[in-house]
Scaffold this active site. Structure first.
Site, short mmCIF file in Angstrom:
data_model
loop_
_atom_site.label_atom_id
_atom_site.label_comp_id
_atom_site.label_asym_id
_atom_site.label_seq_id
_atom_site.Cartn_x
_atom_site.Cartn_y
_atom_site.Cartn_z
N HIS A 19 96.01 59.52 118.33
CA HIS A 19 95.60 60.13 119.60
C HIS A 19 96.49 59.68 120.76
O HIS A 19 97.33 58.80 120.60
CB HIS A 19 94.16 59.72 119.94
CG HIS A 19 93.13 60.37 119.08
ND1 HIS A 19 92.31 61.37 119.52
CD2 HIS A 19 92.81 60.16 117.78
CE1 HIS A 19 91.51 61.76 118.54
NE2 HIS A 19 91.79 61.04 117.47
N HIS A 61 92.87 66.22 119.22
CA HIS A 61 92.93 66.66 120.62
C HIS A 61 94.34 67.20 120.85
O HIS A 61 95.30 66.44 120.91
CB HIS A 61 92.63 65.49 121.54
CG HIS A 61 91.24 64.94 121.34
ND1 HIS A 61 90.95 63.61 121.37
CD2 HIS A 61 90.08 65.60 121.08
CE1 HIS A 61 89.64 63.46 121.14
NE2 HIS A 61 89.10 64.64 120.96
N GLU A 114 95.76 54.88 119.68
CA GLU A 114 95.93 55.53 120.98
C GLU A 114 97.29 55.18 121.57
O GLU A 114 97.69 54.02 121.61
CB GLU A 114 94.84 55.06 121.96
CG GLU A 114 93.42 55.44 121.55
CD GLU A 114 93.06 56.89 121.87
OE1 GLU A 114 93.89 57.59 122.50
OE2 GLU A 114 91.96 57.31 121.48
N GLU A 157 97.29 65.96 123.07
CA GLU A 157 97.86 64.65 122.80
C GLU A 157 99.04 64.81 121.83
O GLU A 157 99.04 64.37 120.69
CB GLU A 157 96.75 63.74 122.24
CG GLU A 157 95.67 63.50 123.29
CD GLU A 157 94.33 63.01 122.74
OE1 GLU A 157 93.35 63.01 123.50
OE2 GLU A 157 94.27 62.64 121.55
#
Ligand SMILES: [Zn+2]
Length: 375
Positions: A259, A166, A335, A169
């Site tokens: 991410h 992504h 994350e 990010e």
């Protein structure tokens, strides 16, 4: 006053810039997609005056909860990025800032430019036993680049790190930069011993087209790459196709897919408890890894995060789930926050590039703790 986003990873649409106290902006959608949330632009104006910038389409962004308690980032020199007073109200993100200089950049998070990416991968190839491998091309004709670090030998583990499926990010590539810096440090015993036991396969940017285009979530044709791992194609998702082919060739013993999360103000991992082959051994590896990461740094925690998948209910199209099932190995989505890591908050900078890099370096301590148990 003037606003421009005509540079690497720029994204903004100017609605009305006639009044410094009511600058109206909107974020452009990712190409051929409805996702949007990444913004990055420069304001040229008069320093020392109050500016109110309103992102008028914030409420229909991909993750509107990401705006709650979020502070936008700004920089004068494109090196040091700090937080500016922001508030999410009436469906708009409202940034209130008195710039110290006439030119100021604003962004959703500290950008990681395509030029810096090229510097990172090409400077990396100067290190011993490191190869920069071009797996193929993206749809915009950019290189899909893999770093192979360490000498492959029978019995060595294959450790894969991918980042930035992504593209908005950007903290993910800062994380990889920190991890690589430590891995290349010949005075770091953890890194030296890891490279005796393993070969690292690192893809610092899984989505260079989306990154340069200023996308939040998709590649050049609007594909969300982290839903493509079961059946990637050269038409829609060459980035994933090329990486999975190489994984099948060299194997995977540990996978970290890096991410950022828009909403949750913590660092955390999402594991494989929902994949079909999940068993006690996989669970033991996950728990060892998490305990070692938490012991290495208070920037990691395991209290806040995504709700766990029920047995057998993992989405098999997601990278970490596909790899975990395909290779029966420890496989995590890592994350980091766009906001801050609330266990160690920083009012001036929030979560940022420097902390992301340190967090990436600390991951090697956790990898080292489990390396002998991986197979
Ligand atoms: Zn992501």
């Amino acid at each position: 006053m003037r606003i421009t986003s005509n540079f690497d990873s720029g994204n903004i649409n100017v609605v009305d810039i006639s009044d410094a106290k009511n600058i109206q902006l909107s974020i452009n959608k990712d190409h051929q997609s409805d996702f949007y949330q990444w913004f990055h632009f420069k304001l040229e104006t008069t320093a020392g005056e109050e500016h109110i910038l309103r992102i008028t389409n914030a409420k229909d962004a991909a993750y509107p909860e990401g705006w709650e308690n979020y502070q936008a980032m700004a920089s004068y020199d494109r090196e040091t990025w700090f937080r500016v007073n922001s508030e999410y109200k009436d469906g708009e993100l409202v940034i209130n800032h008195i710039p110290d200089f006439d030119n100021v950049f604003y962004a959703y998070f500290v950008p990681y430019s395509y030029e810096r990416h090229l510097d990172l991968i090409h400077q990396s190839q100067l290190n011993p036993d490191t190869q920069l491998i071009t797996l193929g091309e993206t749809l915009d004709g950019r290189d899909m680049s893999l770093l192979q670090i360490g000498v492959p030998k029978p019995g060595k583990k294959s450790i894969w790190i991918t980042a930035r499926q992504h593209p908005g990010e950007s903290m993910a590539e800062w994380y990889v930069e920190g991890l690589l810096d430590r891995l290349f440090d010949a005075d770091d015993a953890t890194s030296r011993l890891l490279l005796d036991k393993a070969v690292f396969y690192v893809v610092p940017n899984m989505n260079p087209d989306g990154s340069a285009r200023g996308h939040l979530r998709t590649n050049a044709v609007g594909t969300n790459l982290n839903r493509e791992w079961l059946e990637p194609s050269m038409d829609k998702s060459p980035e994933v196709y090329l990486v999975t082919e190489k994984m099948k060739e060299v194997g995977v013993d540990l996978f970290l897919d890096i991410h950022g999360d828009e909403a949750i103000p913590y660092n955390f991992v999402a594991g494989c408890e929902g994949i079909k082959s999940y068993d006690a051994r996989h669970q033991m590896l996950e728990e060892s890894f998490k305990a070692a990461y938490a012991a290495a740094t208070p920037e990691f925690q395991d209290v806040h995060g995504y709700s766990k998948d029920k047995p057998g209910e993992a989405n098999p199209t997601v990278g970490a789930a596909w790899v975990g099932e395909q290779f029966k190995c420890l496989s995590y989505t890592v994350e980091m926050p766009f906001k801050d890591h609330n266990d160690a908050p920083d009012a001036v900078y929030g979560w940022n590039d420097v902390r992301s890099a340190k967090f990436g370096a600390d991951a090697l301590t956790a990898v080292y703790a489990v390396i002998d148990q991986l197979r």
